[in-house]
Design a protein around this motif. Structure first.
Motif, PDB file in Angstrom:
ATOM      1  N   ARG A  79       0.824  -1.209   0.000  1.00  0.00           N
ATOM      2  CA  ARG A  79       0.000   0.000   0.000  1.00  0.00           C
ATOM      3  C   ARG A  79       0.856   1.255   0.000  1.00  0.00           C
ATOM      4  NH1 ARG A  79      -3.412  -3.066   3.596  1.00  0.00           N
ATOM      5  NH2 ARG A  79      -2.414  -2.145   5.419  1.00  0.00           N
ATOM      6  N   GLY A  80       2.068   1.171   0.550  1.00  0.00           N
ATOM      7  CA  GLY A  80       2.917   2.352   0.604  1.00  0.00           C
ATOM      8  C   GLY A  80       3.990   2.408  -0.455  1.00  0.00           C
ATOM      9  N   GLU A  81       4.189   1.300  -1.199  1.00  0.00           N
ATOM     10  CA  GLU A  81       5.273   1.250  -2.188  1.00  0.00           C
ATOM     11  C   GLU A  81       4.808   1.773  -3.536  1.00  0.00           C
ATOM     12  OE1 GLU A  81       8.610  -1.908  -3.909  1.00  0.00           O
ATOM     13  OE2 GLU A  81       6.773  -2.655  -2.969  1.00  0.00           O
ATOM     14  N   ILE A 156       9.718   3.986   3.024  1.00  0.00           N
ATOM     15  CA  ILE A 156       8.349   4.497   3.137  1.00  0.00           C
ATOM     16  C   ILE A 156       7.905   4.685   4.591  1.00  0.00           C
ATOM     17  CG2 ILE A 156       7.740   3.396   0.964  1.00  0.00           C
ATOM     18  CD1 ILE A 156       6.195   1.300   2.531  1.00  0.00           C
ATOM     19  N   ILE A 158       6.889   2.681   6.957  1.00  0.00           N
ATOM     20  CA  ILE A 158       5.732   1.973   7.480  1.00  0.00           C
ATOM     21  C   ILE A 158       6.049   1.382   8.847  1.00  0.00           C
ATOM     22  CG2 ILE A 158       6.291  -0.280   6.462  1.00  0.00           C
ATOM     23  CD1 ILE A 158       3.245  -0.484   5.835  1.00  0.00           C
ATOM     24  N   ARG A 207      -1.423   7.116   4.665  1.00  0.00           N
ATOM     25  CA  ARG A 207      -0.425   6.699   3.698  1.00  0.00           C
ATOM     26  C   ARG A 207       0.961   6.934   4.279  1.00  0.00           C
ATOM     27  NH1 ARG A 207      -0.449   5.216  -1.346  1.00  0.00           N
ATOM     28  NH2 ARG A 207       1.339   5.499  -2.716  1.00  0.00           N
ATOM     29  N   PRO A 208       1.863   5.915   4.200  1.00  0.00           N
ATOM     30  CA  PRO A 208       3.209   6.082   4.732  1.00  0.00           C
ATOM     31  C   PRO A 208       3.926   7.256   4.104  1.00  0.00           C
ATOM     32  CG  PRO A 208       2.770   3.785   4.203  1.00  0.00           C
ATOM     33  CD  PRO A 208       1.632   4.589   3.647  1.00  0.00           C
ATOM     34  N   THR A 209       4.723   7.950   4.907  1.00  0.00           N
ATOM     35  CA  THR A 209       5.466   9.112   4.441  1.00  0.00           C
ATOM     36  C   THR A 209       6.761   8.689   3.765  1.00  0.00           C
ATOM     37  OG1 THR A 209       4.618  10.358   6.312  1.00  0.00           O
ATOM     38  CG2 THR A 209       6.532  11.278   5.136  1.00  0.00           C
TER      39      THR A 209
END
Length: 219
Positions: A79-81, A156, A158, A207-209
């Motif tokens: 989801r974050g990549e 990311i 996470i 959403r991961p930063t």
């Protein structure tokens, strides 16, 4: 398919994995060394065959929950990549290799316990040596799993950045002469990550930063 109500508990399969592995180790205990006498090896398996069989069955169930955990982690990473999701896919691929290696090692152990007394002592000794030395598929799988997760986690965020770097180190150490200790520390890592992922699942989606440009380059 997982229901939405139960889906948030999926990361905790890592906790179940660790609990079952610890239980399997307690039940199975320490198997004979390669340099033990043939008589000592046969006596050990004859005296502990039932405990070893149950230890391996529990270990097999633990592997099922490890793959479930790895799939949950892969979903969170994906989801974050950005892009094709290469690293999140590699992480799950590594988990599959490690699981196949672990199941193969368990099968060898099971074969020794199940056949002792029915085969010549030399066969029991040979299977014991093979079981003790079956390490590289497990180590290589976990190395790929930890490296892919670690690099992506640093990028990311996470996971906490410090934990991402620890994960990278674990992946590297897996394929060294002290790799066994990295796998033991990996159990602690799985406990920590399981809880962190569960906490993320119970919070509003975010959403991961992306990490700063100094983070590892995209694989």
């Amino acid at each position: 398919m997982e229901s939405r109500g139960l889906q948030r508990f999926a990361p905790l399969t890592g906790v179940v994995f660790v609990a079952l592995i610890v239980l399997a180790i307690i039940i199975g205990g320490e198997t004979p060394d390669n340099d033990d006498s043939r008589q000592a090896i046969v006596e050990f398996w004859s005296d502990n065959d039932d405990a070893q069989i149950w230890s391996n069955i529990i270990g097999a169930w633990a592997t099922v929950f490890f793959l479930w955990f790895a799939a949950s982690l892969r979903s969170a990473l994906r989801r974050g990549e950005e892009g094709p999701g290469r690293l999140s896919t590699l992480s799950f691929g590594g988990a599959v290799v490690a699981a196949v290696g672990l199941l193969s090692a368990l099968s060898l152990n099971f074969a020794v316990a199940d056949s002792v007394g029915d085969v010549p002592a030399s066969v029991t000794q040979t299977l014991t040596v093979l079981s003790n030395g079956f390490f590289f598929p497990i180590a290589a799988g976990y190395a790929l799993f930890f490296l892919a997760v670690g690099v992506l986690a640093v990028r990311i965020r996470i996971l906490p950045v410090w934990l991402g770097w620890v994960t990278v180190v674990l992946g590297i150490v897996c394929l060294t002469p002290v790799g066994f200790f990295a796998l033991l520390l990996g159990l602690v890592w799985i406990l920590i990550v399981s809880v962190l992922l569960y906490q993320r699942e119970t919070r509003p989606a975010e959403r991961p930063t992306p990490a700063d440009p100094a983070s590892p380059a995209q694989a």
